[in-house]
Write a protein that holds these residues in place. Sequence first.
Motif, PDB file in Angstrom:
ATOM      1  N   ALA A   2     -24.139 -23.543  67.086  1.00  0.00           N
ATOM      2  CA  ALA A   2     -24.569 -23.776  65.713  1.00  0.00           C
ATOM      3  C   ALA A   2     -25.865 -23.021  65.441  1.00  0.00           C
ATOM      4  N   SER A   3     -25.995 -22.476  64.241  1.00  0.00           N
ATOM      5  CA  SER A   3     -27.229 -21.847  63.796  1.00  0.00           C
ATOM      6  C   SER A   3     -27.601 -20.692  64.721  1.00  0.00           C
ATOM      7  N   THR A  29     -24.826 -25.850  58.550  1.00  0.00           N
ATOM      8  CA  THR A  29     -23.625 -25.891  59.384  1.00  0.00           C
ATOM      9  C   THR A  29     -22.572 -26.800  58.748  1.00  0.00           C
ATOM     10  N   ALA A  44     -22.923 -15.341  57.400  1.00  0.00           N
ATOM     11  CA  ALA A  44     -21.624 -15.627  58.003  1.00  0.00           C
ATOM     12  C   ALA A  44     -20.602 -14.565  57.615  1.00  0.00           C
ATOM     13  N   THR A  58     -25.152 -19.320  67.111  1.00  0.00           N
ATOM     14  CA  THR A  58     -24.140 -18.327  66.749  1.00  0.00           C
ATOM     15  C   THR A  58     -24.555 -16.935  67.222  1.00  0.00           C
ATOM     16  N   LEU A  85     -18.642 -20.127  65.879  1.00  0.00           N
ATOM     17  CA  LEU A  85     -20.012 -19.767  65.515  1.00  0.00           C
ATOM     18  C   LEU A  85     -20.292 -20.353  64.136  1.00  0.00           C
ATOM     19  N   ASP A  86     -20.964 -21.489  64.101  1.00  0.00           N
ATOM     20  CA  ASP A  86     -21.099 -22.318  62.895  1.00  0.00           C
ATOM     21  C   ASP A  86     -22.508 -22.233  62.328  1.00  0.00           C
ATOM     22  N   ALA A 103     -22.432 -14.795  69.789  1.00  0.00           N
ATOM     23  CA  ALA A 103     -22.024 -13.424  69.470  1.00  0.00           C
ATOM     24  C   ALA A 103     -22.558 -12.451  70.516  1.00  0.00           C
ATOM     25  N   THR A 159     -29.334 -20.639  57.323  1.00  0.00           N
ATOM     26  CA  THR A 159     -28.492 -19.482  57.633  1.00  0.00           C
ATOM     27  C   THR A 159     -27.629 -19.203  56.401  1.00  0.00           C
ATOM     28  N   ALA A 208     -23.731 -19.163  60.724  1.00  0.00           N
ATOM     29  CA  ALA A 208     -23.912 -17.899  61.451  1.00  0.00           C
ATOM     30  C   ALA A 208     -25.146 -17.122  61.021  1.00  0.00           C
ATOM     31  N   VAL A 244     -15.958 -17.753  62.710  1.00  0.00           N
ATOM     32  CA  VAL A 244     -17.304 -17.766  62.145  1.00  0.00           C
ATOM     33  C   VAL A 244     -17.295 -18.695  60.935  1.00  0.00           C
TER      34      VAL A 244
END
Length: 514
Positions: A227-228, A484, A463, A231, A250-251, A235, A458, A253, A449
């Motif tokens: 999360a955040s 998120t 994202a 991500t 990936l929450d 990645a 974010t 992003a 994502v």
Amino acid sequence: MDTRRPLRTLAIALGTAGLLISGCSSGSSTTSASSSAPRAAASPVPAALKTFYAQHLSWRDCGVTGFQCATMKAPLDYAKPDDGEIKLAVSRKRATGPGKRIGSLLVNPGGPGGSAIGYLQGYAAIGYPAQVRARYDMVAIDPRGVARSEPVECLTGPQMDAYTQVDQTPDDAGEVTALSGAFKKFATGCEQRSGEILPHVSTVETARDMDILRALLGDDQLNYVGASYGTFLGATYAELFPARSGRLVLDGAMDPSLPSVEINRDQTAGFETAFQSFAGDCVKKADCPLGTTSASDAANRLKQLFAGLDAKPIPTGGPRKLGESLATTGVIAAMYDESAWPQLREALTAAEKGDGSGLLSLADSYYEREPNGTYANLMYANAAVNCIDLPPAFTTSKAVTQALPTFEKASPVFGKGFAWASLNCAYWPVRATGTPHRIKAEGAAPIVVVGTTRDPATPYKWAKALAGQLSSGTLLTYEGDGHTAYGRGSDCIDTAINTYLLEGTPPSAGKKCS
């Protein structure tokens, strides 16, 4: 106030639980995510790292019901793996069944600097959907420099109290000097207390640590929910180890292609969007402390409150008073989750009446300050990771002054403070090792994502950007508020992610939930 920290929700993501760290054992192989795209071939483990990949984790009860703990060793410096090691804390909760075990699911709440073990034990291992917990061992590793993994330390409690109260909207040269001095003192404290580890807390190094853990858990591929900031970590792992990337969620992003100044400016706009959403909701209520006319009037009322606190801080019922900086941090803290909005309304109402205790409480939760005046290492690790991952947004106060109009355009309420807070890495004792770049992770399995349209920390466009960069990225959109989306009340989001984690099937392209 530190605005470079795209943290997950304060209420659940940073829940902590005390534990003792010990040693470990391994699990069985994971099932890989399905994909019709060709997969990259896994690279062999470098000879210099084989001893780390071959170590044995001896798990034992860590004093928290249902959880096991261990200590993992990794090179302090991956470029010189024989020159020293770092000990990293790991925890897990075994799959509960029914159903065949899929493998391990590593979780990270973001920050950077958030304790993944605290998140696992305080939320993920009990709050994630039962069907996911049934078929995965839930696992967390505190990243290097964080919490239980040789934490970065910078200031004493009283020093941190003083740091959080420094005026971050300077009105004259003297206040600019005071703010710059605070950033310098913070950086010097980190160097004095944690100088050995500071050059080795980058996201790349933490991602490499995750691959060692993957191997020690007995999994062929890494399954992961980040999360955040998590991500960016996920990645980065996919970029380094595409063939070993399994089911990655990936929450909230981040966009790895952005330089620091754009990250800070985008976050400024993100918090403005979140505040406008809060204000629009607030003014519909008869007891709204910011008026009942319009969101723009509410913004003006809040700016007036901040200005008053800048001129004359108010009592809080304790030794600290509430000035503009702590009040701003308190408001920012409530922007992460709309469930905090009622608490913010109460805190603002009290502040209007001369009682700063409510906003101070919110600010303390953001900074992870305990009632006894001690602080978790969250903000120290946050700065250490941010300042080594990317070159500073600004290197001089003159550069901040020149950029102020763009920040204030992004947010009339928060812009000035966010701009000056972006100076924090200018005095860092370790040169940045990372650079902004697009992450493709070619050869990785499908990666999901997740973006929330009114996410403050974010912004949604991040994202979209990350999903577009990843060669196998799929964007899942939550049309709503807060930071998120997974596990925050949307059945649509949760069902899509659960299906992916359990079956390996990502959501359809362009799927949106509300």
